[in-house]
Write a protein that holds these residues in place. Sequence first.
Motif, PDB file in Angstrom:
ATOM      1  N   TYR A 157       8.937  -1.545  -1.364  1.00  0.00           N
ATOM      2  CA  TYR A 157       8.008  -0.547  -1.179  1.00  0.00           C
ATOM      3  C   TYR A 157       8.634   0.542  -0.199  1.00  0.00           C
ATOM      4  O   TYR A 157       8.434   1.854  -0.442  1.00  0.00           O
ATOM      5  CB  TYR A 157       6.789  -0.959  -0.645  1.00  0.00           C
ATOM      6  CG  TYR A 157       5.887  -1.850  -1.679  1.00  0.00           C
ATOM      7  CD1 TYR A 157       5.992  -1.485  -2.947  1.00  0.00           C
ATOM      8  CD2 TYR A 157       5.150  -2.945  -1.193  1.00  0.00           C
ATOM      9  CE1 TYR A 157       5.341  -2.081  -3.777  1.00  0.00           C
ATOM     10  CE2 TYR A 157       4.418  -3.474  -2.180  1.00  0.00           C
ATOM     11  CZ  TYR A 157       4.529  -3.342  -3.343  1.00  0.00           C
ATOM     12  OH  TYR A 157       3.569  -4.127  -4.343  1.00  0.00           O
ATOM     13  N   THR A 158       9.341  -0.044   1.024  1.00  0.00           N
ATOM     14  CA  THR A 158       9.870   0.772   2.030  1.00  0.00           C
ATOM     15  C   THR A 158      10.984   1.450   1.421  1.00  0.00           C
ATOM     16  O   THR A 158      11.433   2.730   1.800  1.00  0.00           O
ATOM     17  CB  THR A 158      10.028   0.086   3.232  1.00  0.00           C
ATOM     18  OG1 THR A 158      10.798  -0.914   3.096  1.00  0.00           O
ATOM     19  CG2 THR A 158       8.515  -0.293   3.811  1.00  0.00           C
TER      20      THR A 158
ATOM     21  N   PHE B 124       9.490   4.278  -1.536  1.00  0.00           N
ATOM     22  CA  PHE B 124       8.907   5.224  -0.566  1.00  0.00           C
ATOM     23  C   PHE B 124       9.886   6.589  -0.625  1.00  0.00           C
ATOM     24  O   PHE B 124       9.016   7.463  -0.865  1.00  0.00           O
ATOM     25  CB  PHE B 124       9.008   4.768   0.789  1.00  0.00           C
ATOM     26  CG  PHE B 124       8.528   5.710   1.922  1.00  0.00           C
ATOM     27  CD1 PHE B 124       7.057   5.525   2.388  1.00  0.00           C
ATOM     28  CD2 PHE B 124       9.209   6.765   2.514  1.00  0.00           C
ATOM     29  CE1 PHE B 124       6.619   6.395   3.019  1.00  0.00           C
ATOM     30  CE2 PHE B 124       8.462   7.417   3.409  1.00  0.00           C
ATOM     31  CZ  PHE B 124       7.325   7.313   3.745  1.00  0.00           C
TER      32      PHE B 124
ATOM     33  N   PRO C 155       6.070   8.596  -1.702  1.00  0.00           N
ATOM     34  CA  PRO C 155       5.421   8.176  -0.271  1.00  0.00           C
ATOM     35  C   PRO C 155       3.991   7.640  -0.324  1.00  0.00           C
ATOM     36  O   PRO C 155       3.599   6.614   0.091  1.00  0.00           O
ATOM     37  CB  PRO C 155       5.705   9.154   0.550  1.00  0.00           C
ATOM     38  CG  PRO C 155       6.719  10.017  -0.041  1.00  0.00           C
ATOM     39  CD  PRO C 155       6.547  10.143  -1.714  1.00  0.00           C
TER      40      PRO C 155
ATOM     41  N   ARG D 182       2.810   3.942   0.368  1.00  0.00           N
ATOM     42  CA  ARG D 182       1.845   3.501   1.714  1.00  0.00           C
ATOM     43  C   ARG D 182       0.620   2.807   0.966  1.00  0.00           C
ATOM     44  O   ARG D 182       0.119   1.867   1.792  1.00  0.00           O
ATOM     45  CB  ARG D 182       1.218   5.051   2.327  1.00  0.00           C
ATOM     46  CG  ARG D 182       2.445   5.605   3.081  1.00  0.00           C
ATOM     47  CD  ARG D 182       1.751   6.530   4.074  1.00  0.00           C
ATOM     48  NE  ARG D 182       2.815   7.265   4.862  1.00  0.00           N
ATOM     49  CZ  ARG D 182       3.349   8.381   4.405  1.00  0.00           C
ATOM     50  NH1 ARG D 182       2.801   9.065   3.224  1.00  0.00           N
ATOM     51  NH2 ARG D 182       4.366   9.094   5.226  1.00  0.00           N
TER      52      ARG D 182
ATOM     53  N   ILE E  29       2.045  -0.634   0.471  1.00  0.00           N
ATOM     54  CA  ILE E  29       2.408  -1.342   1.738  1.00  0.00           C
ATOM     55  C   ILE E  29       1.087  -1.854   2.587  1.00  0.00           C
ATOM     56  O   ILE E  29       0.993  -3.107   3.024  1.00  0.00           O
ATOM     57  CB  ILE E  29       3.200  -0.528   2.665  1.00  0.00           C
ATOM     58  CG1 ILE E  29       4.559  -0.130   2.150  1.00  0.00           C
ATOM     59  CG2 ILE E  29       3.423  -0.761   4.032  1.00  0.00           C
ATOM     60  CD1 ILE E  29       5.196   1.309   2.682  1.00  0.00           C
TER      61      ILE E  29
ATOM     62  N   TYR F 159       7.567  -3.483   9.959  1.00  0.00           N
ATOM     63  CA  TYR F 159       7.580  -2.374   9.011  1.00  0.00           C
ATOM     64  C   TYR F 159       6.229  -1.335   9.373  1.00  0.00           C
ATOM     65  O   TYR F 159       6.208  -0.070   9.108  1.00  0.00           O
ATOM     66  CB  TYR F 159       7.137  -3.058   7.658  1.00  0.00           C
ATOM     67  CG  TYR F 159       8.148  -3.659   7.063  1.00  0.00           C
ATOM     68  CD1 TYR F 159       9.344  -2.586   6.448  1.00  0.00           C
ATOM     69  CD2 TYR F 159       8.690  -4.883   6.906  1.00  0.00           C
ATOM     70  CE1 TYR F 159      10.492  -3.203   6.089  1.00  0.00           C
ATOM     71  CE2 TYR F 159       9.616  -5.531   6.633  1.00  0.00           C
ATOM     72  CZ  TYR F 159      10.643  -4.613   5.829  1.00  0.00           C
ATOM     73  OH  TYR F 159      11.700  -5.109   5.295  1.00  0.00           O
TER      74      TYR F 159
ATOM     75  N   GLU G 222       6.324   2.303  11.516  1.00  0.00           N
ATOM     76  CA  GLU G 222       6.921   3.477  10.875  1.00  0.00           C
ATOM     77  C   GLU G 222       6.033   4.093   9.587  1.00  0.00           C
ATOM     78  O   GLU G 222       5.880   5.166   9.393  1.00  0.00           O
ATOM     79  CB  GLU G 222       8.332   3.257  10.369  1.00  0.00           C
ATOM     80  CG  GLU G 222       8.956   4.456   9.574  1.00  0.00           C
ATOM     81  CD  GLU G 222      10.359   3.869   9.241  1.00  0.00           C
ATOM     82  OE1 GLU G 222      11.156   5.030   8.534  1.00  0.00           O
ATOM     83  OE2 GLU G 222      11.018   2.800   9.546  1.00  0.00           O
ATOM     84  N   TYR G 223       5.764   3.141   8.687  1.00  0.00           N
ATOM     85  CA  TYR G 223       4.983   3.242   7.603  1.00  0.00           C
ATOM     86  C   TYR G 223       3.345   3.285   7.464  1.00  0.00           C
ATOM     87  O   TYR G 223       2.805   3.906   6.704  1.00  0.00           O
ATOM     88  CB  TYR G 223       5.378   2.401   6.527  1.00  0.00           C
ATOM     89  CG  TYR G 223       6.779   2.443   6.310  1.00  0.00           C
ATOM     90  CD1 TYR G 223       7.225   3.465   5.407  1.00  0.00           C
ATOM     91  CD2 TYR G 223       7.862   1.494   6.800  1.00  0.00           C
ATOM     92  CE1 TYR G 223       8.907   3.610   5.167  1.00  0.00           C
ATOM     93  CE2 TYR G 223       9.273   1.825   6.527  1.00  0.00           C
ATOM     94  CZ  TYR G 223       9.569   2.564   5.677  1.00  0.00           C
ATOM     95  OH  TYR G 223      11.053   2.865   5.610  1.00  0.00           O
TER      96      TYR G 223
END
Length: 575
Positions: free
Chosen positions: A259-260, A264, A268, A272, A275, A302, A305-306
């Motif tokens: 996902y990241t 992403f 995005p 998210r 995530i 993780y 940041e996300y």
Amino acid sequence: MDAVNVKRKFIYVFLSVVMISVVCSPAISDVIVLQNGHKLTGHIISERGDKYQIETLYGVVSVQKSQIKQVRFEPPQKNEIIKAEILLSSGEWGKSFFTYLNALNDKSTSPAQVARSIENHQERILRAIPELTQNEKRHLCLIIENLLPNVRDDNEFCFFSGQVYFTLNERNKAFKTFTALPPEFYKKHKQRKKFVQLFFQRFIDDLLDKQEFARALEEIETIQNVDKSVGKSFEVILYLHWGLNLRSNGDYEGALKIYTEKLFPLAPAIARNRIELTFTELISNAREHHNYKEAIALLERYAPEYLPESYEKNLSEILFSYGNWLLSEKRYDMAHRIFERYYQYQSPQVEKTLLYLCEYKSRASRLADKDYSGHYELAKFCLDKNLFDKAIEEFKKSAESPEYKENAMIQIRLITERLEIDLFNQAMKLYEMAQYVKALDVLQELQKKFPNGRMASDADKLARLCQDGLKDEMWRRPYQAEVYYQQAERLYFLGDYNSALDKLNTILTLYPDTPAGDKARNLQQRIAQMVHLASLEGVKLNIDTSRIPHLPPSQKHKKQLEKELKSLISELDKF
């Protein structure tokens, strides 16, 4: 005049010889030029009086001898192609394909001519494929495989070959053939592009169903050479399926990497969403299987940041669960360290009861049953840290000793009175706030713990007041809620979304079961959807998203997930 008759006789004899040679040699085809300039290609199969019977691509025709201007022989290799076409036109598929193969075995045969010949009948061939025998299908594949390397520039034949493979369910061969065509071909042929896009979708779906994600990624990269927009969309779907598969198998770290690192950069907002769902499942799994360390490590790696807005909340939740589990396992020192971390994310004013509880448990585990002095001192520690229930337990143990009995019983009585008064005051405060249901819950606890206590009579009176308040509120609540909703709706239309959300949250907190509560939920969802779509379009609205309550996503069936993903993808910017 005699010279003319001699000439005619010569022509007649010549044509007779030609006819005999043709009939005797079925592999020979002719081009018959008529007096009017038209040409017939086929076999002269018989002579009837002054007519020839000629088998052509369109059937058998009769031609007057007097209408023939010239008979022209074709080279043997072209004769084979013409013969194959005639057989194909009459539906003799096996003989036709066998004849084409014979022609291709002749080194002097032009592959381009064979390809053009087949192209002339491609619609008939495609329609006939379901009815062909296995042997006929095998021969058709052999023809395609022999021709493709030699006619790479013939885009029409290459596309037809892909259709043949597709109809024969040779998905891998069809994929390679379609992706070999240049992007310019698909730009010119919009309908064919749609057909191939649908095929690509099915092809990638098959790989996803087989969980061949790495191979699917390779094939998507190939698709991007043909159509970048299709390739990008497929890539998003691939990473979603890949991540779902990893989560289903408990590989949350692998899912978060997908996902990241992969999803992403492409989408995005969707990343998210996935995530956040992964963290929800991760925390639930940690509580069920007690693998808290992994959950904490992944959150710390993780989430900042996300998902920075929910990082501290999620981490404090998992730390709280981890600490309580350690307490149940009697690992008090470790629990103390975890709770110390937990309180780093709480308000400084919060009483650190859990740390005191760890210390109490640790000290209590080292005390002997008859260490009355130790139990008395531990009881005083609990009293100082507001661990009243534990203090009562320890004072009772110390009261077994004549030395501490009197003081211990006094302390137990004082603590009991204090707890009773605290519960009553708590219920009174809730009553004054018109939170009658909560007040009744506290009063029920008070009556259960202290049925004959000093506050029993006052508790009964307060309970009756709460019940009266509830009755009075029942008829007023819907009207009060409706007033709030009208205010919220007016603020919404004026564009003051933050104030509108405050009003909606008030309704859903105090009047969730009223008709206005349903309307409030719908309006809240409309605002949430507006925020979401704006974020997908790269537009930032002046809305405090913390005012929109988080609805935790649940695990969905694969088809439901695909429907959700397609809906999200449709809102993405065009790639």
